[in-house]
Enzyme design. Structure first.
Site, mmCIF file in Angstrom:
data_model
loop_
_atom_site.group_PDB
_atom_site.id
_atom_site.type_symbol
_atom_site.label_atom_id
_atom_site.label_comp_id
_atom_site.label_asym_id
_atom_site.label_seq_id
_atom_site.Cartn_x
_atom_site.Cartn_y
_atom_site.Cartn_z
ATOM 1 N N ASP A 83 -8.550 -12.970 64.238
ATOM 2 C CA ASP A 83 -8.390 -14.434 63.162
ATOM 3 C C ASP A 83 -8.053 -13.385 62.470
ATOM 4 O O ASP A 83 -6.185 -14.426 61.396
ATOM 5 C CB ASP A 83 -9.943 -14.580 63.103
ATOM 6 C CG ASP A 83 -10.556 -15.742 63.719
ATOM 7 O OD1 ASP A 83 -10.010 -15.030 64.857
ATOM 8 O OD2 ASP A 83 -10.643 -16.953 63.301
ATOM 9 N N SER A 110 -11.646 -18.709 56.449
ATOM 10 C CA SER A 110 -12.651 -17.477 57.535
ATOM 11 C C SER A 110 -13.645 -17.015 56.268
ATOM 12 O O SER A 110 -14.413 -17.590 55.583
ATOM 13 C CB SER A 110 -10.996 -16.527 56.652
ATOM 14 O OG SER A 110 -11.819 -15.556 57.214
#
Length: 616
Positions: free
Chosen positions: A81, A519
């Site tokens: 990610d 995140s």
């Protein structure tokens, strides 16, 4: 006695062809009466959390073989990610969870494997494998690659960054006071070893939750990837899965199956842990999805209930200078569970792949009991090596002493909690009729009420440009919409916008709301998972620049302060527009693979799982 699933490929005349192929793959006559155990590895050279897993499958396989099983390894994809962040690659992150789930199911069912060991680590890999395990409901155990060490302290232009991590580097890149030389210093310190990023970000949050669910061994969430102690987790996982097979297939003991280990009470305990440790908001998505895959009666209302009952006992990066190595030194996940259990906040009628009861589990592994075991003390003394490396198990360093300070240490007891409410809070209101999530652990309580004019942006890219070009003003609420599971598609993480706001000195002066997600490294006044999303007709799609948006964590509300008649007029206009509930002038190429995902994606309140017609 329950027949081995693999017997359809190993027993009888009709299986001659399959046996011939098994022999070509290395099996021998003596293997055909043993359980065939799949090892789902996720090794890849793209991801630091997985770069060291190439030979780990062999360690697990060796332990399985010695214990009397037949190991068969395969690989899944793994998206980083952090590397996918800030460009079109992030569109693929959440959908990759479904690809991983499906690929594990395909491999296990196509070859009729009897059990599975899931070697995961980073953001979508653990959730993807967890969904598959709950779906398959065969003996399963998780063992992750482990967290990386925190970066060393650095000083840039007289300003100390102690210690550093990925978020330090991203924030520094948006800080005009940090020159290129200073940025290079931070960048080279931030991620020093293999392993999942060093804070309580999504990967480490999920690997910790597998401990609370009972599906992994103690230490799974916090033992460093570089420490020799982690090797024992892989070896023990291999031995344990064979024992689980014997219990299930030979002795009809279905207590070892994932849905019986990770039952409703275990999900409650896992989310209780999440609240206490201030885990990533992404865990809400993934826990809801796993519950649906396992037909477990656990939903957003349960998470809301727990967030009102559970105090925040630990603040870890990005919300403090503590990192996973500090959590480990303080006793890891068993220490947090122990504090929660002593406060009566856990269900004690659960068991794990390694223990018959919660009391047995904590008696062995909680270092904060009156008589901690030597095995637990040895494990939690494991310390970082302080050497840049991609080699696992490469240090045997020990902490001189453990952190058992329950008042001011990394892990506190209930009487000295950071906040009385949990680290994650569910918000509702006209802007989030089906719910939204905020990581309250990442915000000073003085900022739990924020109201300001909306600055509306139709994509993450537009938001980043607006922040970097200094178009965002103090006091504004940045609205990033059409970034939900269907609208993005893929529900991008907003790490760059939050990190760049922080780097621009606006981290506590602006709020950010989105139907996308964040995140685990995001911080600040950040509300995500707004449901329904804009693409599904959510009110976030009707916000205009200058509208007043109010976030109230105390009241658990997210509201748009616009009269109902005005909103009704806007909705009618939207519904009759040429392209209703789509972003204006967004330049984004959406591939057929992503379009297929978008056509089935549900909003975040259901875990962004796919809506599929039942054709059974």
């Amino acid at each position: 006695m329950i027949p081995l699933r693999s017997s359809v490929t190993t027993q009888g005349r009709n299986a001659a062809g399959a046996r011939a192929l098994w022999r070509a793959a290395g099996l021998k006559d003596g293997d055909f009466n043993k359980p065939i155990i799949a090892i789902a590895n996720s090794y890849t050279q793209f991801v630091p959390g997985h770069v060291h897993l190439k030979d780990v499958g062999d360690i697990v396989a060796g332990a399985i073989r010695e214990a009397g099983g037949v190991p068969r390894e395969f690989n899944t994809i793994a998206v980083d990610d952090g590397i996918a962040m800030g460009h079109g690659g992030m569109l693929y992150s959440l959908p990759s969870r479904e690809i991983i789930s499906d690929s594990v199911e395909y491999m296990v069912n196509a070859h009729a494997a009897d059990a599975i060991v899931c070697i995961s680590n980073c953001d979508k890999i653990t959730p993807g494998m967890l969904n598959a395990a709950m779906r398959l409901n065969i003996p399963a155990i998780f063992v992750s690659g482990g967290p990386m060490e925190a970066g060393k302290a650095v000083v840039v232009d007289g300003v100390a960054h102690t210690p550093t991590d990925l978020i330090t580097a991203i924030s520094a890149s948006a800080n005009d006071s940090v020159d290129d030389r200073g940025l290079s210093i931070v960048e080279n310190s931030a991620c020093p070893t293999c392993g999942s990023c060093s804070g309580m970000f999504t990967a480490n949050s999920m690997n910790s939750l597998t401990e609370a669910l009972g599906l992994s061994l103690p230490g799974n969430g916090s033992t460093l990837a570089t420490h020799a102690a982690r090797r024992a987790l892989f070896e023990n996982a291999g031995r344990t899965i064979v024992d689980m097979c014997q219990r299930y297939y030979n002795h009809d003991d279905d207590s070892v199956l994932p849905r019986n280990v990770a039952n409703k009470h275990a999900f409650d305990n896992a989310m209780t842990l999440d609240m206490a440790m201030g885990g990533s908001t992404n865990t809400v998505l993934h826990i809801l999805a796993a519950a649906q895959e396992g037909d477990i009666d656990f939903d957003l209302a349960d998470i809301d209930r727990l967030s009102r009952e559970v105090p925040c006992l630990s603040k870890v990066a990005p919300n403090s200078n503590y990192h996973m190595e500090d959590v480990h030194r303080a006793g890891g996940i068993p220490a947090i569970l122990g504090e929660l259990n002593r406060a009566g906040l856990l269900h004690d009628d659960v068991h794990a792949v390694h223990a018959q009861s919660l009391s047995d589990w904590l008696a062995t592994w909680d270092i904060r009991t009156d008589n901690p075991t030597q095995i637990a003390l040895d494990l939690f003394h494991a310390a970082p090596g302080g050497v840049r490396t991609t080699v696992p198990f490469s240090t045997d360093n020990k902490w001189d002493e453990l952190d058992t300070d329950s008042e001011n240490g990394c892990i506190r007891d209930v009487d000295h909690a950071y906040t009385a409410d949990g680290g994650l809070v569910i918000l509702r209101g006209n802007l989030a009729e089906d719910g939204a999530v905020i990581k309250a652990a990442g915000i000073d309580e003085s900022l739990w009420h924020f109201s300001g004019p909306a600055h509306v942006l139709e994509s993450q890219e537009d938001a980043v440009n607006a922040i970097l070009n200094k178009q965002i003003k103090p006091g504004e609420v940045v609205v990033i919409r059409y970034e939900g599971p269907a609208g993005g598609p893929g529900m991008q993480e907003m790490l760059h916008p939050t990190a760049f706001l922080k780097g621009a000195g606006l981290g506590t002066q602006c709020a950010l709301i989105t139907d996308g997600r964040f995140s685990g490294g995001s911080s600040g006044i950040s509300v995500g998972h707004i449901s329904p999303e804009a693409a599904h007709g959510g009110l976030i799609g009707l916000i205009h620049d200058g509208d007043t948006v109010t976030i109230d964590v105390h009241k658990r509300q997210l509201t748009l302060d616009v009269p109902e008649d005005v909103l009704a007029e806007r909705r009618e206009k939207m519904n009759v527009s040429e392209h209703p509930w789509r972003p204006l002038n967004r330049q984004r190429r959406v591939s057929k693979a992503l379009q297929a995902y978008a056509s089935m994606a549900t909003s975040a309140d259901t875990g962004a799982v796919r809506k599929v017609n039942d054709r059974r």
